[in-house]
Design a protein around this motif. Sequence first.
Motif, short mmCIF file in Angstrom:
data_model
loop_
_atom_site.label_atom_id
_atom_site.label_comp_id
_atom_site.label_asym_id
_atom_site.label_seq_id
_atom_site.Cartn_x
_atom_site.Cartn_y
_atom_site.Cartn_z
N UNK C 28 0.83 -1.19 0.00
CA UNK C 28 0.00 0.00 0.00
C UNK C 28 0.87 1.25 0.00
N UNK C 29 1.91 1.21 0.81
CA UNK C 29 2.82 2.35 0.92
C UNK C 29 3.60 2.57 -0.39
N UNK C 30 4.03 1.46 -0.96
CA UNK C 30 4.79 1.53 -2.21
C UNK C 30 3.93 2.12 -3.33
N UNK C 31 2.66 1.73 -3.35
CA UNK C 31 1.79 2.16 -4.46
C UNK C 31 1.23 3.55 -4.24
N UNK C 32 1.37 4.09 -3.01
CA UNK C 32 0.69 5.35 -2.67
C UNK C 32 1.03 6.47 -3.66
N UNK C 33 2.28 6.58 -4.01
CA UNK C 33 2.71 7.70 -4.87
C UNK C 33 2.12 7.57 -6.29
N UNK C 34 1.85 6.33 -6.70
CA UNK C 34 1.38 6.13 -8.07
C UNK C 34 -0.14 6.27 -8.19
N UNK C 102 11.29 11.37 -0.38
CA UNK C 102 11.12 11.03 1.04
C UNK C 102 10.12 11.98 1.71
N UNK C 103 10.14 13.25 1.30
CA UNK C 103 9.21 14.20 1.92
C UNK C 103 7.78 13.89 1.50
N UNK C 104 7.62 13.49 0.26
CA UNK C 104 6.27 13.24 -0.26
C UNK C 104 5.70 11.92 0.25
N UNK C 105 6.53 10.92 0.41
CA UNK C 105 6.01 9.59 0.75
C UNK C 105 6.44 9.16 2.16
N UNK C 206 3.52 18.59 9.28
CA UNK C 206 4.49 18.73 10.37
C UNK C 206 5.61 17.70 10.18
N UNK C 207 5.23 16.49 9.75
CA UNK C 207 6.22 15.44 9.53
C UNK C 207 7.18 15.84 8.41
N UNK C 208 6.62 16.41 7.34
CA UNK C 208 7.46 16.81 6.21
C UNK C 208 8.48 17.85 6.65
N UNK C 209 8.00 18.82 7.42
CA UNK C 209 8.90 19.91 7.81
C UNK C 209 9.94 19.38 8.82
N UNK C 210 9.52 18.46 9.69
CA UNK C 210 10.48 17.88 10.64
C UNK C 210 11.56 17.11 9.88
N UNK C 211 11.15 16.40 8.86
CA UNK C 211 12.09 15.64 8.04
C UNK C 211 13.09 16.57 7.34
N UNK C 212 12.59 17.71 6.86
CA UNK C 212 13.48 18.69 6.23
C UNK C 212 14.52 19.17 7.22
N UNK C 213 14.08 19.37 8.46
CA UNK C 213 15.03 19.81 9.47
C UNK C 213 16.07 18.72 9.74
#
Lengths: 306, 272, 291
Positions: C28-34, C102-105, C206-213
Motif C-alpha cells: 500500500x505504501x509503495x503504491x501510494x505515490x502512483x 522522502x518528503x512526499x512519501x 508537520x512530519x514533512x517539515x520535521x524531516x526537512x530539518x
Amino acid sequence: MSDVQLVFDAVSKWYGQVSALTDVTLRCGPGVTGLVGRNGAGKSTLIKLAAGLLRPSTGTVLLGDAPPTRRAARALLGYCPDVDRFYEEMSGRAFVAWMLRLDGLSARAARERAGEVLDQLGLGAAMHRRIAGYSKGMRQRVKLAQALGKRPRVLLLDEPLTGLDPVARHQVTDVVRQVGREGACVLVSSHVLHELENLADAGIALVHQGRLLAHGGVAELRAQLSERPHRLRLRTTRPRALAARLVELDSVARVAIGARDVEVETRAVAGAFADLTRLGASGERLIDELLPLDDDLEAVFGYLVS
Amino acid sequence: MNPALTALVLARQTTVRLLRARMPWLLLLGAIAGAVLVALIGRHIARHNRGDVALGVITWLTYMQFVLPFCALWFGVQAVQGDIEDRTSVYLFSRPLSRPAMLLGKWFAAALVSALLILLGIGILYVALTWDRSRTWQLGVRPPAAMLPAFAHAGVLGALAYAALGALFGAWFKRPLIMGLVFLVGWEGMMANLPAHASARALTVVDAVRRLLWQAHAPRDDYAEVLLGPMMVHPDPNALDPSLALLRFAVLAGALAAWVYARREYDARVAE
Amino acid sequence: MAIFERGYRDLAYRPTAPFRRIWPIARHELAAIFRIRFGTVIFIVCLAPTIGSLIFLLASAGIWETEPRMRERMAGFDPSLPSFFLRPITSALGFLPFLVLTTLVSARAIAKDRAAGALEIYWTRAITPLGYFVGKVLGSFLLLATVFVVAPFVLWLTSVLIAPDWGQFEATIGFLPGMLLGLTVHAAAMAALAVGVSALASTPNMASIAWLFVVVGTGFVGQVLRRMLAEPWVALISPWSAAARVVDWFAGWTPVVSYPPAAAGVALAAALAAVLGLAARRLRVLEAVAT
C-alpha cells in the motif's frame, strides 16, 4: 425589510468531467425551503453555489440582485456548512463573535450577539469552553449560531440536524422555522425527511442525480404523481363488509383486507375521499378511521427517485 | 467590512493561529539549543575564526539560507492553505469579505511571525557568541554588533518575499510544500550558480539576500566563500538594488497569490 | 428469550503468519505515490539524474575506448569508476530527488494515518505496532530502492551491454556488489529514518517539515561546525552525509572531501537509534489511540 429571493436559473455545474448539477432552475422566496436528495445528488453543490463558494459552469445564481460571488450579495447570507471543522482552540462564543466581526459587527456587538444566539440554541452554559471539547451536537449548534448570528436575509443550512439529539433538534427546528416565518429565505438540506417536512413551509425541492426532480409542497407534489395510486388505510371492525362496499366504488382501484383494516388504492384521490366520506357518514358505521399511507415526504421521495 | 480592515483583522487572527501552533515554539527552542551549543563551543570557534567571520558564516548558513526560506515559506503556506485544507475557509469565503484583502492579511501575518523568529534567533545567537568577554578571538576581532542591522534588514525583506511565495504556493497548488521544496532546493540552488549577470537570478530570493549582505558586510575568508556559494561568482554590481529586488519579488508574488486566491473554487476539490 | 443462540458463527479461516500481514501495508505504501498523477510525475522526475547519466552513456558510447585522454579529462563521467554510478545518487544532484521522494512519501507515511485516525483501525487488527512500522519502512524502502538501487544497476547493465568488449564488465564487477549493497543500506537507513520521523509528528505537513530539518537542517549545521571548528568529520551529524559516506566506502571509492567511514557508520547508527527509539514510544497502542 423587503424580501430577498434566491434564484437558480438554468444552472449546471461540472467538476472536471463529472456533472454535479444539470440545468437546475429554482426560485426560493421567504420561508423555509427543504432540499432533499440522496448522497451525491447535488444538494451540497447547490448550496455552495448559493453561498458563492462555487461558480456555476453555465446558468446564473442570484442572491437578491447580484450573484453570490459578489461581496454585496454575500452580506445578505448566513451559511452553515456540512463539514465539522472549526478553529478548535477558540471557545464557542469567541468563534461566533469572530465570525460576526467578519460580518461587520463591532467587537462588542459581536460578543453580545454571539452570547445571545448561543443561548437561544441551548449552548449558554458551555459557550466559554473550547470547541475542541464540544460534543458533536454542540459543534453543530455552534455552526448554526455563526450562520444565524447576523440575522441573515438568506440562510443556507447544509444538513443542520445531523448529530443532534431529539431535544436539540426540536430547539434548532424551532429557531429555523421562526427565522423563515419572519420573512428570511431559508434553504435547508437534510436526510431527516419527516422533520424537514414539518419545517419546510415554503416547499420542498427534490434533487436526484444532479437534476431538480420536483419543487412544491408535499401534498402538491403527491397530487401530481398521478401515475402512482394513492394508498389509504381504513380501520374497521368489519373488514369484509367494508371491502364488499368498496369494490362497488368507481374511484377505488384495489382493495386488500386485513384483520382490522382495509387498504385501498385509488387514482382519483378527490373522488375517493368524497365516496369514503359518504360511506363513513352512512348509518352502517363501517369506517372508524381513515389514514393516508403515502402522502408524506418519504413516500413522495421514494416514488420520485425509484 | 472594508478591505483594509479585513486585511488587518485576518492578519491578527492568522498571527494568533500561527503562534498557537507548535512550529514557532519548536523553532525558538531550536534557536536556543543552537545558541547554547555555540556558547559551549565558543572558545573553539574563537580560536579558529575572526568574530565577524564566525557571526557571518553561522548566520548565513543557518538563518539566512535555511531557517528564513523554509520557515517563511512554511508559514506562508500554512496561513493560506491551512484553512483550505481543514475546510474552515468556508466560514471566511461565505462572508462579505474581499479575498485579496484576506490573503494580504494572511501573508503579512506569515511574514511577521517569520521575521520575528529570525530576528529573535539572530539576537540570541549574537548574545551566545559574545557573552563571554574574556574569550580571545582570532586577530582580536570580536563579532561586531554593526553586522546585525544588515541581517535584520535582509531577514525582514526575505521573510516578506518567502512568505509571499508560500502564500502563492498555498493558494495555487494542492501540495504546496513539495513545490516549495523544489523551489528552494532545486530552483534557487540552480539559479544561484548561474553567472552573476544572469537575469534569471532575479527570479530567486536568495540572490537578493546574498547581494544585500555582500554590500553591507564586505565579507572575507570563509564568510565570503559561503556567501558566494560553490561557484564563487561575485554579485553583479549593476543589478537592481537588493532591497528593491526583494520588495519587487514580494509584491509580484503577493499580487499573483491574491489573484489566484480570489479566483479559485477551493470547494470544488472536495467531492460531495 | 435467548436470541443470541440463533446460530451466529465465526468465519472459518486459518490466520496468516504475522510477517505476511506486513506485506499489504508495504504494498500500500509503495503504491501510494502512483495513485495520483502528480505522484507518478514526481517519481519519473526523480529518475532524471539517472536518466541523464544514461543519455550521457549512450551518447558517449565508444568515446572512452577511442579517446584515452577522455579518462583523464572527465574522470567524474568515466563509467568504469564508481563515481559515475554514485553521482546521480549521493551527490547534490541526487539530493533533490531524494528529498522530494522522502518528503512526499516516507516522511508522511505514518503521520497521515495518525491524522486520519487510521491508527485506531490498524491497532484493532491482528497487527502489532512493530509490524505496522516495519510494513511502512519496507514500502518506503522499496520505493527508494527503485530509484536509488535499481536505477544505478540498470545504468551499469547498459554500460556493460553497449561496451564493445568485456572491458567495462571487468573494470566494474569488482565494485558493483559493494556499491549495490551500500546503496541498499543507504535506501533502507533513509527509509527507516523518514518513517521514524513520520511516526513522531501529528500531521503530515508537520512530519514533512520535521524531516526537512533532520536532513537539510543538520546539513547546514554540519557545514557551520565543519568550518568553525576546522574539523571535517563534524559534518557527519547530517544523516545524509553519513549515509553517503557509507555508500562510498562500500563501493571502495574515496571522494575529494572524505570522512572516516567508521565515524560515518556510527553517526548513521546513532541517528537511527535516536529516531527509532522515539518512534517506538510514540507508536505504543494506548498513546496512539489517546492522541
